[in-house]
Scaffold this motif. Structure first.
Motif, PDB file in Angstrom:
ATOM      1  N   ARG A  29       0.950  -1.142   0.457  1.00  0.00           N
ATOM      2  CA  ARG A  29      -0.294   0.678  -0.246  1.00  0.00           C
ATOM      3  C   ARG A  29       1.264   1.385   0.079  1.00  0.00           C
ATOM      4  NH1 ARG A  29      -0.268   1.018   5.344  1.00  0.00           N
ATOM      5  NH2 ARG A  29       1.018  -0.726   6.478  1.00  0.00           N
ATOM      6  N   ASP A  30       0.800   2.210   0.608  1.00  0.00           N
ATOM      7  CA  ASP A  30       1.595   3.498   0.460  1.00  0.00           C
ATOM      8  C   ASP A  30       1.338   4.013   1.468  1.00  0.00           C
ATOM      9  OD1 ASP A  30       2.855   5.385  -0.569  1.00  0.00           O
ATOM     10  OD2 ASP A  30       1.462   6.810  -1.260  1.00  0.00           O
ATOM     11  N   PRO A  31       2.055   3.068   2.780  1.00  0.00           N
ATOM     12  CA  PRO A  31       2.652   2.981   3.973  1.00  0.00           C
ATOM     13  C   PRO A  31       2.843   4.778   4.649  1.00  0.00           C
ATOM     14  CG  PRO A  31       4.204   2.026   3.486  1.00  0.00           C
ATOM     15  CD  PRO A  31       3.025   1.891   2.016  1.00  0.00           C
ATOM     16  N   VAL A  32       2.373   5.115   5.457  1.00  0.00           N
ATOM     17  CA  VAL A  32       3.086   6.453   5.833  1.00  0.00           C
ATOM     18  C   VAL A  32       4.762   5.801   6.827  1.00  0.00           C
ATOM     19  CG1 VAL A  32       2.889   8.872   7.301  1.00  0.00           C
ATOM     20  CG2 VAL A  32       0.873   7.877   5.940  1.00  0.00           C
ATOM     21  N   LEU A  33       5.591   6.770   6.356  1.00  0.00           N
ATOM     22  CA  LEU A  33       6.632   6.622   7.084  1.00  0.00           C
ATOM     23  C   LEU A  33       8.405   8.176   7.216  1.00  0.00           C
ATOM     24  CD1 LEU A  33       8.328   3.018   4.812  1.00  0.00           C
ATOM     25  CD2 LEU A  33       7.237   3.139   7.501  1.00  0.00           C
ATOM     26  N   ASP A  34       8.425   7.925   8.037  1.00  0.00           N
ATOM     27  CA  ASP A  34       9.520   9.099   8.367  1.00  0.00           C
ATOM     28  C   ASP A  34      10.383   8.420   8.821  1.00  0.00           C
ATOM     29  OD1 ASP A  34       8.291   9.387  11.036  1.00  0.00           O
ATOM     30  OD2 ASP A  34       7.107  10.502  10.182  1.00  0.00           O
ATOM     31  N   SER A  35      11.606   9.897   9.009  1.00  0.00           N
ATOM     32  CA  SER A  35      12.797   9.738  10.571  1.00  0.00           C
ATOM     33  C   SER A  35      12.169   9.335  11.957  1.00  0.00           C
ATOM     34  CB  SER A  35      13.688  10.166   9.598  1.00  0.00           C
ATOM     35  OG  SER A  35      13.410  11.708  10.046  1.00  0.00           O
ATOM     36  N   GLY A  36      11.505   9.895  11.885  1.00  0.00           N
ATOM     37  CA  GLY A  36      11.005   8.852  13.416  1.00  0.00           C
ATOM     38  C   GLY A  36      10.021   8.615  13.485  1.00  0.00           C
ATOM     39  N   THR A  37       9.656   7.156  12.523  1.00  0.00           N
ATOM     40  CA  THR A  37       9.352   5.853  12.472  1.00  0.00           C
ATOM     41  C   THR A  37      10.972   5.212  13.042  1.00  0.00           C
ATOM     42  OG1 THR A  37       7.789   6.770  12.092  1.00  0.00           O
ATOM     43  CG2 THR A  37       8.378   3.891  11.505  1.00  0.00           C
ATOM     44  N   LEU A  38      10.281   4.218  14.357  1.00  0.00           N
ATOM     45  CA  LEU A  38      11.590   3.092  13.984  1.00  0.00           C
ATOM     46  C   LEU A  38      11.254   1.402  13.719  1.00  0.00           C
ATOM     47  CD1 LEU A  38      14.442   2.458  15.181  1.00  0.00           C
ATOM     48  CD2 LEU A  38      13.324   1.021  17.676  1.00  0.00           C
TER      49      LEU A  38
END
Ligand code: F6R
Length: 369
Positions: free
Chosen positions: A89-98
């Protein structure tokens, strides 16, 4: 290599206490968790706003148990995702996600591809893995090894308890680093964790034979249901998966609270249902709710097998069978309650004359997507 055991699975279940003890060993100093592999990552742990756990099968159930500990001790919101669903899918990810991946083999292709995907999109990745030098840890920013020892049987058992143990150590560590877990609460949890191996050993000594006997009596059973609540819910799912996987019996796990939303319609006279009962001492509210679930299914003729703490007398009037586990603090019950379920699945498969180490259609390490 099996030693005197009838199967690798039997040997590996007997090693569940060691799997926990060895995963804890060397990571506790003066009552506090110290994970040398995570040195230098304090800023990372302070900066994250979300943890995403990625795994498949049994490892994903370990992740679901770990969610409770990570949220309680580290106060970070946690999502648990099946690796094979995650990147389509189009998961929401950023540098604040471990992104924390869990894999016994470290080679599961679904999990590996999800870790790579997350990394490419800027997330930091931490691998919980049982196999030194495997591909997934090599593709990750940080590694916490479980020390369950090599697992040969296809069905994962000792690796599962080691995965939960590693997640708890991680949760305690991150909680202290973020300053959200008091020294006292951490020390209490550490003491509990240090006591788990002996409690699992107690179950193997005192309840293994009765559980195996029960499995033999139930060798003709066509369907088994598993109910749990809170941390007992993923354990219910694990109990059902193990039974399907090695004994080819239809099995399903439910959150006990879901019963009245549908599954209770399945209950007919004689239907076996395992119920994992929360501690009356530490979780009295949940305990009473689960006991009333037991009454509801019993009234419809279910054959109720409860897994309950020693000393829990409230379950006795409604249970056909009671399998005992030692008293354990909140969050530590799953490490105990799963043991009789592993023994049961193995006992039933053996009673049916099946090869418990090599169930049909399955491979130990799933290296295709
Ligand atoms: C079930 C089982 C599988 C694995 C899954 C992930 O008993 O063994 O569900 O847990 O295939 O494998 P790993 O942990 O090697 O990534």
């Amino acid at each position: 290599e099996k030693g005197g055991w009838s199967s690798f699975m039997a040997k590996e279940v007997s090693e569940e206490p060691d799997a926990v003890a060895n995963t804890v060993r060397g990571r506790i100093h003066d009552g506090a968790v110290v994970i040398p592999e995570l040195d230098g990552l304090d800023d990372l742990f302070r900066g994250i706003h979300r943890i995403l756990v990625i795994a498949c099968g049994t490892a994903a159930y370990a992740g679901q148990v770990g969610k409770y500990a990570l949220e309680q001790w580290a106060r970070v919101p946690v999502d648990v995702e099946l690796a094979h669903e995650f990147r389509y899918r189009d998961p929401v990810l950023d540098s604040g996600t471990l992104v924390v991946s869990i894999s016994q083999s470290g080679e599961t292709m679904d999990t590996l591809m999800a870790v790579k995907y997350a990394r490419e999109r800027g997330a930091k990745t931490l691998s919980i893995c049982n196999t030194q030098g495997a591909t997934i840890p090599r593709e990750s920013d940080a590694i916490v090894y479980t020390h369950a020892g090599p697992e040969v049987a296809v069905a994962s058992t000792k690796a599962f308890v080691a995965q939960i143990t590693a997640l708890y150590l991680l949760a305690l560590h991150v909680g202290r680093v973020r300053g959200v877990l008091s020294e006292g609460d951490s020390a209490q949890a550490v003491a509990e964790l240090e006591g788990v191996a002996d409690k699992i050993a107690w179950i193997l000594t005192h309840e293994q034979e009765r559980t195996t006997q029960l499995a033999r009596w139930m060798a003709d059973t066509r369907s088994v249901l598993f109910l749990g609540r809170h941390v007992g819910f993923p354990i219910a799912l694990e109990g059902a998966l193990k039974l399907k996987e090695i004994s080819y019996i239809h099995a399903e796990g439910f959150a006990a609270g879901e019963l009245k939303h549908g599954p209770i319609a399945l209950i007919e006279p004689g239907q076996p249902v395992f119920v994992i009962v929360p501690s009356p001492v530490f979780s009295p509210l949940l305990h009473d709710k689960v006991v009333s679930n037991i009454q509801e299914i019993r009234a419809r003729g279910a054959r109720v097998i409860v897994i309950a703490e020693e000393g829990d007398a409230a379950v006795l009037p409604f249970a056909d069978e009671v399998l005992r586990i030692p008293l354990a603090g909140p969050l530590f019950e799953p490490l105990l309650a799963v043991v009789p379920l592993h023994i049961f699945a193995m006992g039933l498969a053996e009673a049916k004359g099946l090869d418990v180490d090599q169930p049909r259609n399955l491979a130990k390490s799933v290296t295709v997507e």
